[in-house]
Design an enzyme around this catalytic site. Sequence first.
Site, mmCIF file in Angstrom:
data_model
loop_
_atom_site.group_PDB
_atom_site.id
_atom_site.type_symbol
_atom_site.label_atom_id
_atom_site.label_comp_id
_atom_site.label_asym_id
_atom_site.label_seq_id
_atom_site.Cartn_x
_atom_site.Cartn_y
_atom_site.Cartn_z
ATOM 1 N N VAL A 199 0.775 -1.274 -0.280
ATOM 2 C CA VAL A 199 0.244 0.187 0.099
ATOM 3 C C VAL A 199 1.124 1.153 0.041
ATOM 4 O O VAL A 199 2.061 1.276 0.640
ATOM 5 C CB VAL A 199 -1.547 0.089 1.188
ATOM 6 C CG1 VAL A 199 -1.609 -1.358 1.286
ATOM 7 C CG2 VAL A 199 -0.178 -0.087 2.375
ATOM 8 N N THR A 240 2.147 4.376 1.320
ATOM 9 C CA THR A 240 3.003 5.675 2.650
ATOM 10 C C THR A 240 4.357 6.990 1.718
ATOM 11 O O THR A 240 5.107 6.952 2.305
ATOM 12 C CB THR A 240 4.209 4.198 3.321
ATOM 13 O OG1 THR A 240 5.532 4.064 1.755
ATOM 14 C CG2 THR A 240 3.297 3.031 3.258
ATOM 15 N N GLU A 295 10.757 -3.725 -2.046
ATOM 16 C CA GLU A 295 10.646 -4.357 -4.007
ATOM 17 C C GLU A 295 12.365 -3.031 -4.163
ATOM 18 O O GLU A 295 11.881 -1.941 -3.441
ATOM 19 C CB GLU A 295 9.847 -3.454 -4.407
ATOM 20 C CG GLU A 295 9.392 -4.116 -5.512
ATOM 21 C CD GLU A 295 10.003 -4.910 -6.137
ATOM 22 O OE1 GLU A 295 9.199 -6.575 -5.497
ATOM 23 O OE2 GLU A 295 10.583 -5.020 -6.774
ATOM 24 N N LEU A 306 12.019 -2.606 -7.930
ATOM 25 C CA LEU A 306 11.943 -2.445 -9.354
ATOM 26 C C LEU A 306 12.363 -1.287 -9.343
ATOM 27 O O LEU A 306 12.049 -0.228 -8.553
ATOM 28 C CB LEU A 306 10.581 -3.426 -8.724
ATOM 29 C CG LEU A 306 9.215 -2.630 -8.656
ATOM 30 C CD1 LEU A 306 8.550 -1.354 -9.304
ATOM 31 C CD2 LEU A 306 8.273 -3.857 -9.037
ATOM 32 N N LYS A 315 16.733 -0.647 2.188
ATOM 33 C CA LYS A 315 15.880 -0.266 1.106
ATOM 34 C C LYS A 315 16.130 1.388 0.624
ATOM 35 O O LYS A 315 16.151 1.993 -0.170
ATOM 36 C CB LYS A 315 14.521 -1.244 1.164
ATOM 37 C CG LYS A 315 13.296 -0.074 0.336
ATOM 38 C CD LYS A 315 13.994 -0.352 -1.529
ATOM 39 C CE LYS A 315 12.891 0.629 -1.570
ATOM 40 N NZ LYS A 315 12.055 0.115 -3.077
ATOM 41 N N THR A 366 18.573 2.775 2.508
ATOM 42 C CA THR A 366 19.967 3.244 1.720
ATOM 43 C C THR A 366 20.177 3.012 0.868
ATOM 44 O O THR A 366 20.625 3.908 0.182
ATOM 45 C CB THR A 366 20.711 1.986 3.128
ATOM 46 O OG1 THR A 366 20.699 2.456 3.857
ATOM 47 C CG2 THR A 366 22.103 2.544 2.583
ATOM 48 N N ARG A 412 34.871 1.682 -9.339
ATOM 49 C CA ARG A 412 34.230 1.530 -8.486
ATOM 50 C C ARG A 412 33.296 2.923 -8.324
ATOM 51 O O ARG A 412 32.752 2.750 -7.613
ATOM 52 C CB ARG A 412 35.677 2.294 -7.870
ATOM 53 C CG ARG A 412 36.557 1.281 -7.238
ATOM 54 C CD ARG A 412 38.023 2.249 -6.072
ATOM 55 N NE ARG A 412 38.613 2.894 -7.542
ATOM 56 C CZ ARG A 412 39.277 4.184 -7.499
ATOM 57 N NH1 ARG A 412 40.487 3.517 -6.215
ATOM 58 N NH2 ARG A 412 39.888 4.747 -8.488
ATOM 59 N N PHE A 435 15.726 13.988 -9.972
ATOM 60 C CA PHE A 435 15.103 13.041 -9.673
ATOM 61 C C PHE A 435 13.711 12.991 -9.251
ATOM 62 O O PHE A 435 13.449 14.146 -8.556
ATOM 63 C CB PHE A 435 15.315 12.087 -9.295
ATOM 64 C CG PHE A 435 15.532 12.628 -7.464
ATOM 65 C CD1 PHE A 435 15.008 13.089 -6.665
ATOM 66 C CD2 PHE A 435 17.027 13.024 -6.925
ATOM 67 C CE1 PHE A 435 15.616 13.267 -4.931
ATOM 68 C CE2 PHE A 435 17.464 13.880 -5.662
ATOM 69 C CZ PHE A 435 16.543 13.814 -4.481
ATOM 70 N N CYS A 448 10.039 7.426 -4.612
ATOM 71 C CA CYS A 448 10.251 6.677 -3.237
ATOM 72 C C CYS A 448 11.833 8.018 -3.270
ATOM 73 O O CYS A 448 11.652 7.761 -2.140
ATOM 74 C CB CYS A 448 10.552 5.776 -4.471
ATOM 75 S SG CYS A 448 10.101 4.252 -3.922
ATOM 76 N N PHE A 451 7.575 11.106 -14.070
ATOM 77 C CA PHE A 451 8.827 11.248 -14.297
ATOM 78 C C PHE A 451 10.199 11.152 -14.775
ATOM 79 O O PHE A 451 10.881 10.861 -14.375
ATOM 80 C CB PHE A 451 8.952 11.477 -12.397
ATOM 81 C CG PHE A 451 9.082 9.640 -12.227
ATOM 82 C CD1 PHE A 451 7.439 8.798 -12.571
ATOM 83 C CD2 PHE A 451 9.965 8.872 -12.445
ATOM 84 C CE1 PHE A 451 8.224 7.259 -11.867
ATOM 85 C CE2 PHE A 451 10.314 7.594 -11.521
ATOM 86 C CZ PHE A 451 9.683 6.679 -11.944
ATOM 87 N N ARG A 494 4.181 10.833 -10.389
ATOM 88 C CA ARG A 494 4.385 11.437 -9.086
ATOM 89 C C ARG A 494 6.257 11.564 -8.902
ATOM 90 O O ARG A 494 6.816 11.174 -8.743
ATOM 91 C CB ARG A 494 4.557 10.111 -8.009
ATOM 92 C CG ARG A 494 2.848 9.708 -7.657
ATOM 93 C CD ARG A 494 2.931 8.339 -7.179
ATOM 94 N NE ARG A 494 3.233 7.611 -7.737
ATOM 95 C CZ ARG A 494 3.757 5.850 -6.828
ATOM 96 N NH1 ARG A 494 3.188 5.484 -5.652
ATOM 97 N NH2 ARG A 494 3.691 5.370 -7.897
#
Length: 460
Positions: A94, A96, A166, A168, A221, A223, A261, A273, A277, A339, A347
């Site tokens: 769901v 958040t 997740e 993805l 996640k 991080t 590296r 960005f 998320c 986006f 979003r």
Amino acid sequence: MINNKILNICCIGAGYVGGPTMAVIAKNCPDLILNVVDINEERINLWNSEDLSNLPIFEPGLSQIISQVRNKNLFFSSNIKKAIKNADMIFLSVNTPIKEKGIGAGYASDLRWVESCAREINENAVGHTIVVEKSTLPVKTAKTIQEILNVSNNSDRSFSVLSNPEFLAEGTAINDLENPDRVLIGGDDHKAMLLLKKIYLNWLPEEKIIFTNLWSSELSKLTANAFLAQRISSINSISAICESTGADIKEVSNAIGKDKRIGEEFLNSGPGFGGSCFKKDILNLVYLARFYRLNEVADYWENVIKINSWQNNRVYETIVKKLFGNVVDKKIAILGFSFKKNTNDTRESPSINICKNLIHDGAFLNIHDFKVSKDTISKDLSSKNESRWSFQENVYDAFEDTHAAVLLTEWELYVNIDWEEVLNKVKKPFWIFDTRSILNPKVFDNLEINFWQIGFGSNK
Ligand code: UDX
Ligand code: ADP
């Protein structure tokens, strides 16, 4: 008490995470029954629509999988209670979002949807149920879920809580799910962890599956997303230096990316960005750090977001400056509103802020996108701006009578635009602002077009 086999899965939340994830599990595990449920009936109806172009989310490769598995072992419905009752394992997918008011507003996640799911599970589950956090959640959310569920841990009903974040990315979700770099399973119930692992073993090799404790999984996640976002802010900060010094950000990205590296991916400079998320996860990290009085850590990560907003404003200011400091009643074509490419998700899209700012300054926008609907754009730009933009289905129509075009989403089809045809429709002098660095500057050498590109900024 714990089952030895998982036969029936419920996923609560039929969004960008729940839909594609369950579709890929259904495809790779024909013996499992998967019920994806959502309180949003309209969304469920769209998932069930016969015409696959009406699925609620656009994701390359998704409709093919849906046509293979839907109503065979993958079902979409609004009957949440029944799906919970029948499930051996429940995924929580769901939303958040960041809290808008109360303690932690502007930083902490709003967990009301997670909490209401936990209560719904608590009331309706039967036997032993494994509850799996799939959505990105703040560290220690599993504890909240456990506390709500433990209320009813008794002889005929019990729960295990796992974290299985997740990773993805939208636009490449199907490939990310079919071939993930790793799958992370966090928990303290080893048997439950093995049962979840067994599902992934249907299509993934064992070495890709990592076990950790619950808190490491949740923190990993956050991080991972913070590191990825930080890379974008880093390259965007350098793009401004390139524009001032005459260096080219694409050459710099290529040169530094060859260092193993550093690596080659995620070094594309752009308008900042977006997505559901990155910002949210960094804000969560900042909130967590401040909670533990780690103020230097909080400030460090908060700067990643500050650079992101700065880059977005920098692009808008550049557009206005190049158009003689005045956009009042000038028409501007906006190329791309999602986006990133290959998704209809808007979003936190960098396009939203840039469009709002241009409208606020008096411009009229002709907005085009290959997958975002007029309705979505309307919601994002708010009703008070309704008379200041038009939606364009055809990309060439978007250029009619414009003084400039701003390319904001890296849809590949924009690369093939016939600029000679465009020239017949526009006002002169005409500007193109390529904020994604996807157009070849050489194409404009012999055309009456002024060209600006992020991290390059040369006006021929
Ligand atoms: C991200 C993470 O990649 C994924 O692992 C996590 O599960 C969810 O968050 P997503 O937001 O879907 O995925 O897309 P992503 O490809 O990460 O792009 C995020 C934003 O960064 C987009 O606006 C994109 O355009 C931008 N970006 C990405 C850049 O500006 N430059 C890059 O080099 C890469
Ligand atoms: P994500 O990108 O994390 O998948 P979305 O917003 O696309 O987020 O999807 C989350 C979905 O979860 C929405 O469709 C929303 O309606 C659904 N949802 C939220 N709360 C509940 C709930 N208590 N029960 C069922 N579905 C829910």
